[in-house]
Design a protein around this motif. Structure first.
Motif, PDB file in Angstrom:
ATOM      1  N   LEU A 143     112.804 129.135  27.346  1.00  0.00           N
ATOM      2  CA  LEU A 143     111.865 129.303  28.452  1.00  0.00           C
ATOM      3  C   LEU A 143     110.826 130.392  28.190  1.00  0.00           C
ATOM      4  CD1 LEU A 143     114.049 128.780  31.655  1.00  0.00           C
ATOM      5  CD2 LEU A 143     112.445 127.220  30.582  1.00  0.00           C
ATOM      6  N   ARG A 198      91.813 128.360  36.445  1.00  0.00           N
ATOM      7  CA  ARG A 198      90.401 128.174  36.127  1.00  0.00           C
ATOM      8  C   ARG A 198      89.630 127.571  37.307  1.00  0.00           C
ATOM      9  NH1 ARG A 198      88.252 125.459  30.637  1.00  0.00           N
ATOM     10  NH2 ARG A 198      86.206 124.808  31.366  1.00  0.00           N
ATOM     11  N   ARG A 252      96.234 112.592  34.816  1.00  0.00           N
ATOM     12  CA  ARG A 252      96.739 113.853  34.248  1.00  0.00           C
ATOM     13  C   ARG A 252      97.574 113.607  33.011  1.00  0.00           C
ATOM     14  NH1 ARG A 252      98.034 117.979  39.019  1.00  0.00           N
ATOM     15  NH2 ARG A 252      96.467 117.255  40.463  1.00  0.00           N
ATOM     16  N   LEU A 280     102.005 129.392  30.781  1.00  0.00           N
ATOM     17  CA  LEU A 280     100.751 129.351  30.030  1.00  0.00           C
ATOM     18  C   LEU A 280      99.796 128.300  30.580  1.00  0.00           C
ATOM     19  CD1 LEU A 280     102.249 129.482  26.406  1.00  0.00           C
ATOM     20  CD2 LEU A 280     101.511 131.398  27.794  1.00  0.00           C
ATOM     21  N   ASN A 320      91.165 113.733  43.706  1.00  0.00           N
ATOM     22  CA  ASN A 320      91.946 113.930  42.485  1.00  0.00           C
ATOM     23  C   ASN A 320      91.555 115.179  41.715  1.00  0.00           C
ATOM     24  OD1 ASN A 320      89.709 113.228  41.043  1.00  0.00           O
ATOM     25  ND2 ASN A 320      90.413 111.146  40.577  1.00  0.00           N
ATOM     26  N   LEU A 321      92.353 115.444  40.693  1.00  0.00           N
ATOM     27  CA  LEU A 321      92.187 116.670  39.922  1.00  0.00           C
ATOM     28  C   LEU A 321      90.806 116.753  39.303  1.00  0.00           C
ATOM     29  CD1 LEU A 321      93.397 119.196  38.713  1.00  0.00           C
ATOM     30  CD2 LEU A 321      94.296 117.805  36.868  1.00  0.00           C
ATOM     31  N   ALA A 322      90.349 115.620  38.772  1.00  0.00           N
ATOM     32  CA  ALA A 322      89.043 115.624  38.116  1.00  0.00           C
ATOM     33  C   ALA A 322      87.968 116.109  39.095  1.00  0.00           C
ATOM     34  CB  ALA A 322      88.715 114.233  37.603  1.00  0.00           C
ATOM     35  N   GLN A 323      88.071 115.716  40.352  1.00  0.00           N
ATOM     36  CA  GLN A 323      87.064 116.127  41.329  1.00  0.00           C
ATOM     37  C   GLN A 323      87.131 117.624  41.620  1.00  0.00           C
ATOM     38  OE1 GLN A 323      88.370 113.127  44.106  1.00  0.00           O
ATOM     39  NE2 GLN A 323      86.298 112.324  44.138  1.00  0.00           N
ATOM     40  N   ASN A 345     100.545 134.246  31.284  1.00  0.00           N
ATOM     41  CA  ASN A 345     101.790 134.930  30.930  1.00  0.00           C
ATOM     42  C   ASN A 345     101.724 136.412  31.300  1.00  0.00           C
ATOM     43  OD1 ASN A 345     104.301 135.324  29.785  1.00  0.00           O
ATOM     44  ND2 ASN A 345     103.558 135.355  27.682  1.00  0.00           N
ATOM     45  N   GLU A 373      92.077 123.055  26.850  1.00  0.00           N
ATOM     46  CA  GLU A 373      91.685 123.010  28.264  1.00  0.00           C
ATOM     47  C   GLU A 373      90.467 122.124  28.455  1.00  0.00           C
ATOM     48  OE1 GLU A 373      90.413 126.455  30.451  1.00  0.00           O
ATOM     49  OE2 GLU A 373      92.436 127.250  30.381  1.00  0.00           O
ATOM     50  N   GLN A 388      84.052 123.771  38.473  1.00  0.00           N
ATOM     51  CA  GLN A 388      83.482 124.030  37.178  1.00  0.00           C
ATOM     52  C   GLN A 388      81.960 124.074  37.227  1.00  0.00           C
ATOM     53  OE1 GLN A 388      85.785 124.695  35.123  1.00  0.00           O
ATOM     54  NE2 GLN A 388      84.156 125.400  33.746  1.00  0.00           N
ATOM     55  N   ARG A 425     104.367 135.356  34.673  1.00  0.00           N
ATOM     56  CA  ARG A 425     105.111 135.624  33.444  1.00  0.00           C
ATOM     57  C   ARG A 425     105.811 134.338  32.989  1.00  0.00           C
ATOM     58  NH1 ARG A 425     105.127 138.694  29.241  1.00  0.00           N
ATOM     59  NH2 ARG A 425     107.140 139.436  28.529  1.00  0.00           N
ATOM     60  N   GLY A 426     105.632 133.992  31.725  1.00  0.00           N
ATOM     61  CA  GLY A 426     106.309 132.810  31.189  1.00  0.00           C
ATOM     62  C   GLY A 426     105.497 131.538  31.314  1.00  0.00           C
ATOM     63  N   SER A 445      96.910 127.251  32.266  1.00  0.00           N
ATOM     64  CA  SER A 445      95.756 128.030  32.724  1.00  0.00           C
ATOM     65  C   SER A 445      94.769 127.230  33.564  1.00  0.00           C
ATOM     66  CB  SER A 445      95.028 128.583  31.497  1.00  0.00           C
ATOM     67  OG  SER A 445      94.767 127.519  30.587  1.00  0.00           O
ATOM     68  N   LEU A 446      94.965 125.915  33.638  1.00  0.00           N
ATOM     69  CA  LEU A 446      93.928 125.070  34.246  1.00  0.00           C
ATOM     70  C   LEU A 446      93.765 125.303  35.754  1.00  0.00           C
ATOM     71  CD1 LEU A 446      94.914 122.033  32.120  1.00  0.00           C
ATOM     72  CD2 LEU A 446      92.564 122.826  32.290  1.00  0.00           C
ATOM     73  N   ASP A 470      95.776 109.470  40.070  1.00  0.00           N
ATOM     74  CA  ASP A 470      95.568 110.873  39.692  1.00  0.00           C
ATOM     75  C   ASP A 470      96.677 111.331  38.731  1.00  0.00           C
ATOM     76  OD1 ASP A 470      94.637 113.502  39.626  1.00  0.00           O
ATOM     77  OD2 ASP A 470      95.682 114.067  41.469  1.00  0.00           O
ATOM     78  N   PRO A 508     107.698 131.836  26.369  1.00  0.00           N
ATOM     79  CA  PRO A 508     106.600 131.310  25.550  1.00  0.00           C
ATOM     80  C   PRO A 508     106.551 131.942  24.155  1.00  0.00           C
ATOM     81  CG  PRO A 508     105.795 131.994  27.708  1.00  0.00           C
ATOM     82  CD  PRO A 508     107.228 132.416  27.627  1.00  0.00           C
ATOM     83  N   PHE A 542      88.184 119.845  39.575  1.00  0.00           N
ATOM     84  CA  PHE A 542      87.640 120.507  38.387  1.00  0.00           C
ATOM     85  C   PHE A 542      86.128 120.548  38.434  1.00  0.00           C
ATOM     86  CE2 PHE A 542      91.464 120.102  35.626  1.00  0.00           C
ATOM     87  CZ  PHE A 542      91.489 121.435  35.293  1.00  0.00           C
ATOM     88  N   LEU A 568      90.268 113.494  31.490  1.00  0.00           N
ATOM     89  CA  LEU A 568      90.769 113.033  32.788  1.00  0.00           C
ATOM     90  C   LEU A 568      90.092 111.722  33.195  1.00  0.00           C
ATOM     91  CD1 LEU A 568      90.882 116.323  34.908  1.00  0.00           C
ATOM     92  CD2 LEU A 568      92.827 114.855  34.418  1.00  0.00           C
ATOM     93  N   ARG A 569      88.899 111.488  32.682  1.00  0.00           N
ATOM     94  CA  ARG A 569      88.157 110.297  33.103  1.00  0.00           C
ATOM     95  C   ARG A 569      88.792 109.026  32.534  1.00  0.00           C
ATOM     96  NH1 ARG A 569      82.081 110.383  33.278  1.00  0.00           N
ATOM     97  NH2 ARG A 569      82.319 110.311  35.517  1.00  0.00           N
ATOM     98  N   THR A 571      82.599 112.940  39.548  1.00  0.00           N
ATOM     99  CA  THR A 571      82.944 113.715  38.358  1.00  0.00           C
ATOM    100  C   THR A 571      81.939 113.511  37.228  1.00  0.00           C
ATOM    101  OG1 THR A 571      84.406 112.095  37.302  1.00  0.00           O
ATOM    102  CG2 THR A 571      85.413 113.548  38.925  1.00  0.00           C
TER     103      THR A 571
END
Ligand code: B12
Ligand code: FES
Lengths: 230, 532
Positions: free
Chosen positions: B237, A117, B418, A111, A70-73, A136, B516, A79, A108-109, A113-114, B414, B239, A75, B523-524, A25
């Motif tokens: 619920l 991405r 997060r 948010l 893991n998530l970082a990897q 959303n 974001e 990315q 819907r509903g 976004s990660l 992990d 947004p 990403f 995360l690091r 990472t």
């Protein structure tokens, strides 16, 4: 593409260095490898097709062996690959052939976004054209935009239980597709934490497929595109 | 010096408990599940709290004990638990404990000393303050006219069975009006149960005192308030409503009075600040007097969720983020969390690596997880990326805390990354919004089940907290309840709330693309400043 063996051997070392950086990472180190490869005279086309895409593919293989990646990897993989690809594409002599088109958004509903991405990053690198509908997103819009963009796949990300399993998300997209007789035209792929907890959920909400992470999302979506337009 | 210990034999059970000088046996036991019987608030009048001494050395009998216990009983070693304040280690027998209830007294460290009396409540002097948490309920009973706290209780929120996550509970409640009603009634019944337990044991006379309750003040996170009142779940619920107050008021207050048997109680649910920022944060802000703190004071209420407030001298920027499973507390009893009170040690025995995965690290407290991950980082076993160093074989690391051995897997790391990233990025966003830098921070107040106990060194090394000097970081449990008590003891509670409400600026992180970016960099596993 330039399949010169010597070039490939050179790139081999870059691929290893690049993948190590991404796996750790370390974004700066990864971008440095790209800069070195460019400085050594490799073309933007080579960088993308011989370095970045094989690196992502290698990463897919590695991550599918290593369930604890893991998530970082994820990403970093997505990315950096997307970033480099985007920059290189601007310098391509000819625009590359796209493999397919995808509309993507969060349900819907929702948010969160990660996740979207990461998936977008992988798709772009794999030469899939992506239209980002944002967060959303109402079910109607998924369908309208898929028609307008002439997409093959509708990708829906939901990070919460009620947006994954609720009536306003994928279930409604499926209903609209059926009502408008568009089921043969589009495939629906879902993802997000709730689908990881319950691996049958994607079927229950009427999706054609799902993926547990962004890197395998690329693979799954490509497969759906190929099945639809072989 | 050896700590003074109390050994208690009750049937098959034996309990060892440290003695706190000045505390009665009854007070010590009230914080455990083994309680003595009682009906007079510990004043020595009811004689119900009898225990038998098994050791010779003990302070002499008090006057109440001499009045309540015959010479023969005293000869046999019988004492009143509420009167006996040991100054030596003791062994006792409790042959007839109070029936088990899910309630216990709050530790004194969670209760703030408060001033305030309401002479106007003379006719109905009793007041109840309630903090509705996702995991725990905290309740105190007051004589408001006299300005005296009579008792405190904490227990598990019964809605736990519908999911430890508030969203799962909302989802369940929204399924049908019947379910929503069932959940609300269950919670109200549990609260009444706690109030009755306090009345019975601390005032004597139990339900007969219900009409003397003149005020009931409730704070809580938005989801819990909405589940209590059966209102607002659907709005919550959506947004679109995130940045607006959600109405969680009971439709029919007199129906609640009737259901609870509180004909004279003024029932007040303090409205939450916004969609996912509850009135528990508001109460915490009051408890810490945040408006009077120096500019650049950060208040973090860190439990399953993190609610944050940053005071910049003019505006209170507030927001909330979910921590996720790394921060959710599995055991409802903080005392039972392995690793909370003891040092965490790491064992690395390759043989044990194959051990059963059942005891994976999530059976430990989040504090222990933080401590262990920091230790792994310090020793170079774990890298900033959250991966093991290449020299480490295997997929997990043994962890030992309080006789329990478990394993830290990369998955647990992990999860922690997060949760930590979500929190650290939220702090960074609030600072940016207030145009402040972490170096400007004068104070950090930490409360909440995790915040009040979080190991500071580990939290800073891993970047969960900015590297502010320990002397400027204050940890205090129970701030929401304290704030709620302040409101309970105020003649016009609205007047106390208004100045805070005026300064509030709720902020939804989900609408910030910048959040974001910050989430990704945080995360690091490295100090906060390195991720900026
Ligand atoms: C970061 C975060 C946030 C951020 C989001 C920032 C942003 N711009 O995205 C903020 C702070 C804004 C936020 C807000 C909220 N959150 Co939140 N959030 C999280 C957290 C910590 C991480 C989620 C995340 O982004 N993960 C990163 C993604 C990329 O990881 P992933 O799930 O592994 O994704 C992979 C796959 O799922 C897959 N994938 C994802 N999408 C797709 C799509 C397709 C098509 C495919 C094929 C694959 C795929 O690929 C991804 C990459 O590998 C989680 C807890 C956790 N530990 O997961 C809670 C969590 C998701 N949030 C939760 C909640 C409750 C909320 C709030 C309601 C709380 C609040 N205080 O406001 C709000 C709701 C906002 C809204 N209406 O959407 C809950 C949901 C609970 C539930 N039972 O449903 C969680 C689980 C936390 C918890 N309580 O445990 N949150
Ligand atoms: S005499 Fe001890 S509680 Fe009543």
């Amino acid at each position: 593409m330039i399949p010169l063996h010597s070039v490939c051997a050179m790139l081999e070392t870059y691929i290893t260095a690049y993948n190590n950086a991404v796996f750790d990472t370390d974004r700066d180190a990864a971008l440095q490898v790209i800069a070195q490869a460019l400085a050594a005279g490799h073309t933007p086309e080579e960088i993308v097709f011989e370095l970045v895409i094989p690196a992502v593919e290698e990463m897919m293989a590695q991550l599918s062996r290593d369930l604890d990646a893991n998530l970082a990897q994820h990403f970093m993989t997505a990315q950096i690959a997307a970033e480099v690809t985007e920059k290189m594409l601007e310098q391509f002599k000819q625009p590359p052939k796209t493999l397919g088109r995808v509309v993507i958004g969060t349900a819907r509903g929702d948010l969160h976004s990660l996740g979207k991405r990461i998936v977008m990053g992988c798709l772009k690198t794999l030469m899939v054209e992506v239209r980002d509908l944002g967060v959303n997103v109402p079910a109607e819009r998924f369908v309208e935009e898929a028609v307008a963009f002439d997409a093959q796949v509708i990708a829906i990300s939901s990070m919460m239980v009620h947006t994954a399993n609720g009536e306003q998300g994928c279930r409604k997209v499926r209903r609209l597709l059926r009502e408008q007789q568009l089921e043969n035209r589009f495939r629906v792929v879902v993802g997000g934490a709730p689908f990881r907890f319950d691996e049958q959920l994607y079927q229950a909400v009427g999706a054609d497929d799902w993926a547990a992470d962004g890197v395998s999302a690329g693979k799954v979506i490509l497969r759906q595109i190929r099945e639809l337009s072989p | 010096m050896n700590a003074l210990m109390l050994t208690l034999h009750a049937g098959e059970k034996t309990l060892h408990l440290p003695i706190i000088p000045g505390f009665s046996i009854r007070e010590l036991l009230d914080t455990t599940t083994l309680r003595v019987r009682a009906a007079c608030g510990g004043s020595g009048r009811c004689g119900a709290c009898r225990v038998r001494l098994l050791t010779a050395e003990a302070p002499p009998c008090t006057r109440s004990e001499r009045e309540r216990l015959s010479p023969q009983l005293r000869q046999e070693g019988w004492r009143l638990a509420c009167q006996l304040r040991p100054d030596h280690s003791l062994a006792l027998e409790l042959s007839n404990p109070a029936p088990a209830v899910p309630w216990r007294s709050l530790p004194v460290s969670e209760l703030q000393w408060l001033r305030g009396r309401l002479p106007s409540m003379r006719k109905t002097p009793l007041g109840v303050a309630i903090d509705l948490g996702t995991t725990h309920l905290r309740i105190t009973l007051w004589d408001c006219a006299a300005g005296r706290r009579l008792a405190s209780r904490w227990g598990v929120n019964p809605q736990e069975i519908h999911g430890s996550d508030p969203l799962n509970r909302l989802d369940y409640a929204l399924h049908s009006p019947e379910r929503s009603k069932e959940m609300a009634t269950q919670l109200r019944q549990t609260l009444l149960d706690a109030v009755q337990d306090m009345l019975t044991r601390e005032v004597g006379g139990g339900a007969s005192h219900l009409p003397h309750i003149g005020r009931l003040m409730i704070v809580g996170n938005t989801a819990m308030l909405s589940l209590l009142s059966g209102q607002g779940a659907a709005e919550l619920l959506s947004p679109d409503n995130w940045q607006q107050p959600i109405a969680c008021q009971p439709i029919d207050r007199s129906a609640w009075q009737q259901e609870w048997g509180l004909p004279n109680a003024h029932i007040i649910l303090v409205d939450p600040i916004a969609g996912f920022i509850g009135s528990d944060l508001l109460a915490g802000i009051l408890a810490f007097n945040l408006l009077e703190a120096p500019a650049a004071t950060l208040f973090l209420d860190l439990g399953t969720n993190l609610e944050l407030a940053l005071w910049d001298g003019a505006v209170l920027h507030v927001t909330s983020v979910p921590g996720g499973s790394a921060f959710s507390l599995l055991s409802p009893d903080p005392a039972a969390w392995p690793g909370l009170h003891e040092e965490v040690t790491l064992l690395h025995d390759p043989l044990l690596q194959q051990a059963d995965n059942a005891n994976c690290v999530q059976a430990f407290s989040p504090a222990a997880l933080l401590e262990a991950v920091a230790l792994l980082r310090r020793q170079g076993i774990l890298k900033v990326s959250g991966r093991f160093a290449p020299s480490v074989a295997g997929d997990g690391y043994q962890l030992q805390a309080q006789m329990l051995t478990g394993r830290i897997t990369l998955r647990a790391v992990d999860e922690l990354q997060r949760a930590k990233a979500a929190c650290a990025a939220a702090i960074a966003m609030l600072l940016e919004k207030a145009r402040l830098h972490w170096q400007d921070l004068q104070n950090i107040w930490l409360s909440g089940s995790l915040g009040s106990r979080i190991p500071l060194a580990a939290a800073k090394e891993l970047g969960l907290l900015p590297p502010v000097a320990d002397a400027s970081i204050h940890q205090q449990a129970g701030s929401a309840l304290s704030g709620c008590e302040k409101l309970l003891l105020a003649e016009e509670y609205g007047e106390i709330l208004a100045p805070v409400q005026l300064r509030l600026s709720p902020f939804n992180l989900a609408t910030q693309p910048r959040y974001e970016e910050l989430f990704i960099t945080h995360l690091r596993l490295q100090p906060y400043a390195a991720s900026q």
